[in-house]
Design a protein around this motif. Structure first.
Motif, PDB file in Angstrom:
ATOM      1  N   TYR A   4       0.738  -1.281  -0.153  1.00 63.17           N
ATOM      2  CA  TYR A   4      -0.084  -0.192   0.058  1.00 63.17           C
ATOM      3  C   TYR A   4       0.896   1.306   0.072  1.00 63.17           C
ATOM      4  O   TYR A   4       2.083   1.312   0.244  1.00 63.17           O
ATOM      5  CB  TYR A   4      -0.744  -0.135   1.161  1.00 63.17           C
ATOM      6  CG  TYR A   4      -0.290   0.620   2.366  1.00 63.17           C
ATOM      7  CD1 TYR A   4      -0.407   1.710   3.028  1.00 63.17           C
ATOM      8  CD2 TYR A   4       0.639  -0.509   3.191  1.00 63.17           C
ATOM      9  CE1 TYR A   4       0.148   2.192   4.093  1.00 63.17           C
ATOM     10  CE2 TYR A   4       1.360   0.152   4.226  1.00 63.17           C
ATOM     11  CZ  TYR A   4       1.064   1.333   4.899  1.00 63.17           C
ATOM     12  OH  TYR A   4       1.759   1.664   6.064  1.00 63.17           O
ATOM     13  N   GLN A   5       0.257   2.403  -0.204  1.00 62.08           N
ATOM     14  CA  GLN A   5       0.864   3.764  -0.253  1.00 62.08           C
ATOM     15  C   GLN A   5       0.198   4.504   0.896  1.00 62.08           C
ATOM     16  O   GLN A   5      -0.933   4.124   1.233  1.00 62.08           O
ATOM     17  CB  GLN A   5       0.500   4.633  -1.531  1.00 62.08           C
ATOM     18  CG  GLN A   5       1.484   3.936  -2.821  1.00 62.08           C
ATOM     19  CD  GLN A   5       1.081   4.654  -3.742  1.00 62.08           C
ATOM     20  OE1 GLN A   5       1.953   5.347  -4.536  1.00 62.08           O
ATOM     21  NE2 GLN A   5      -0.110   4.806  -4.337  1.00 62.08           N
ATOM     22  N   GLY A   6       1.150   5.283   1.453  1.00 55.74           N
ATOM     23  CA  GLY A   6       0.767   6.080   2.815  1.00 55.74           C
ATOM     24  C   GLY A   6       0.693   7.581   2.426  1.00 55.74           C
ATOM     25  O   GLY A   6       0.865   7.888   1.223  1.00 55.74           O
ATOM     26  N   SER A  64      -2.745   2.593  -8.984  1.00 56.42           N
ATOM     27  CA  SER A  64      -1.609   1.860  -8.670  1.00 56.42           C
ATOM     28  C   SER A  64      -2.385   0.467  -8.224  1.00 56.42           C
ATOM     29  O   SER A  64      -1.595  -0.749  -8.292  1.00 56.42           O
ATOM     30  CB  SER A  64      -0.875   2.278  -7.252  1.00 56.42           C
ATOM     31  OG  SER A  64       0.026   3.655  -7.815  1.00 56.42           O
ATOM     32  N   ALA A  65      -3.390   0.457  -7.334  1.00 56.89           N
ATOM     33  CA  ALA A  65      -4.067  -0.851  -6.947  1.00 56.89           C
ATOM     34  C   ALA A  65      -4.631  -1.652  -8.237  1.00 56.89           C
ATOM     35  O   ALA A  65      -4.446  -2.607  -8.371  1.00 56.89           O
ATOM     36  CB  ALA A  65      -5.356  -0.395  -6.033  1.00 56.89           C
ATOM     37  N   ALA A  66      -5.240  -0.664  -9.424  1.00 56.95           N
ATOM     38  CA  ALA A  66      -5.758  -1.155 -10.442  1.00 56.95           C
ATOM     39  C   ALA A  66      -4.683  -2.141 -11.394  1.00 56.95           C
ATOM     40  O   ALA A  66      -5.058  -3.154 -11.881  1.00 56.95           O
ATOM     41  CB  ALA A  66      -6.564  -0.162 -11.182  1.00 56.95           C
ATOM     42  N   PHE A  84      -4.321  -2.630  -2.281  1.00 58.68           N
ATOM     43  CA  PHE A  84      -5.600  -1.551  -2.200  1.00 58.68           C
ATOM     44  C   PHE A  84      -5.302  -0.123  -2.436  1.00 58.68           C
ATOM     45  O   PHE A  84      -4.019   0.223  -2.086  1.00 58.68           O
ATOM     46  CB  PHE A  84      -6.235  -1.978  -1.130  1.00 58.68           C
ATOM     47  CG  PHE A  84      -5.364  -1.685   0.276  1.00 58.68           C
ATOM     48  CD1 PHE A  84      -5.482   0.074   0.766  1.00 58.68           C
ATOM     49  CD2 PHE A  84      -4.638  -2.447   0.886  1.00 58.68           C
ATOM     50  CE1 PHE A  84      -4.625   0.275   1.939  1.00 58.68           C
ATOM     51  CE2 PHE A  84      -3.699  -2.020   2.025  1.00 58.68           C
ATOM     52  CZ  PHE A  84      -3.880  -0.548   2.567  1.00 58.68           C
ATOM     53  N   GLY A  85      -6.220   0.493  -2.673  1.00 61.02           N
ATOM     54  CA  GLY A  85      -5.838   2.179  -2.897  1.00 61.02           C
ATOM     55  C   GLY A  85      -7.085   2.810  -2.523  1.00 61.02           C
ATOM     56  O   GLY A  85      -8.250   2.227  -2.640  1.00 61.02           O
TER      57      GLY A  85
END
Length: 355
Positions: free
Chosen positions: A42-44, A81-83, A89-90
């Motif tokens: 994931y990205q924060g 990014s998730a797609a 997840f995003g």
């Protein structure tokens, strides 16, 4: 798809993904039972604690682990990014989720994760001595926001429409991308005329003084869940147990943040930021008040997505019937709040009528 909208108002063009692009991603895979992945990339967000991060610290994720791959300042980029399988997840504002689905991207919204209420909202601020007092005063002015084609630009457009500006007049208002951490400074240096500020950054700027609100999204639409976390259909099919653990944990974290004394929530967030060692300033966390999610445990009602389906269709960004709610979201993985959801407020209207 043909549209008469100008390039300035071509909404979310950065999300022009196709099912082919998604199928070429590197989504983590597993099978049923023990074969499912138990690590979620994931990205924060710099200086903030996201709900999944809070859920992990509270132990709600059980044996599922989060793998941080970097930070983002853009919801549309996060769900892209998730797609494409770069993350698992995003999250983004619901208009971006609708537009992504309209491009035949096989994703599902699985839980609401932020929204607007009397504590958590985005405000559109000007300097105290600014001559800007109304929507028409924004003609030719610069509005700084974290990204284009997302929540901030959508709220700006709705505000301008509701105040009677024509499409041509709206096109003369210039939204600009400014990193959130620099937005207040850009306003005070008069590099922009309006700053979109939310959450901790908003309250910190208000505490400093010298600015005033032109309008807020809470004033515009009332309390509503504004954004959803998404996962790909492929990930959900291959990792249903992991998805259920994740979504339910996020729902539990939402309720923990609502029912726990604010000082305790802030202390927990501060500890999380210190422990992760990303060289972040924890001082702004003292301004946190709420995640703003409207429904219990983040369960999706459909109204918060239908709002944007209707609005994007009205603009000509998607065709009527191009996106249906049944294909867009699911609560099947959210075991939190079952049988005890709070009554849903009427879905806010993005119609250009009214005030």
């Amino acid at each position: 798809m043909t549209t008469t909208a100008s390039p300035r108002r071509q909404f979310l063009t950065l999300l022009g993904l196709s099912a082919v692009a998604v199928s070429c991603g590197t989504t983590a895979t597993g099978g049923s039972g023990k074969g499912q992945t138990r690590a979620l990339r994931y990205q924060g967000w710099a200086g903030q604690v996201t709900l999944p991060e809070l859920a992990e610290d509270l132990g709600y994720l059980e044996d599922v682990k989060l793998e941080w791959v970097g930070n983002t300042i853009s919801g549309p980029q996060d769900i892209q990014s998730a797609a494409t399988g770069q993350t698992d997840f995003g999250g983004a504002f619901n208009g971006a989720v609708v537009k992504l689905a309209a491009n035949k991207t096989p994703i599902k919204a699985v839980i609401s994760y932020y929204g607007s209420d009397k504590y958590a909202y985005n405000g559109y601020y000007v300097l105290a001595d600014s001559p800007i007092r109304s929507a028409r005063d924004l003609t030719g002015k610069k509005v700084g926001m974290n990204t284009l084609g997302a929540h901030a630009e959508a709220m700006l457009d709705i505000y301008l429409q509701r105040r009677g500006l024509s499409g041509a007049e709206i096109d003369k208002v210039e939204p600009l991308v400014v990193p959130p951490v620099n937005t207040e400074q850009s306003l005070r240096r008069r590099q922009i005329d309006v700053a979109v500020l939310g959450g901790i950054l908003r309250d910190k700027a208000l505490a400093t003084g010298g600015i005033r609100p032109l309008f807020t999204d809470f004033e515009l639409l009332g309390a509503f869940s504004a954004g959803s976390y998404v996962m790909t259909d492929r990930f959900l099919k291959r990792n249903p147990d992991t998805a259920r653990t994740f979504v339910t944990a996020v729902g539990r974290a939402i309720e923990w943040s609502r029912t726990t004394p604010r000082d305790e929530v802030i202390a927990r967030m501060t500890d999380i930021v210190k422990k992760r060692g990303r060289n972040e300033d924890t001082a702004p966390l003292k301004y946190w008040h709420s995640y703003g999610v409207a429904e219990k445990a983040g369960r999706i009602t459909g109204g918060e997505l239908q709002l944007w389906i209707d609005w994007l269709a009205e603009r000509g960004d998607i065709r009527k019937g191009q996106v249906t709610l049944d294909d867009l979201y699911t609560n099947a993985f959210n075991s939190a709040g079952k049988g005890g959801t709070t009554p849903a407020s009427p879905a806010p209207s993005a119609s250009t009528s009214g005030s």
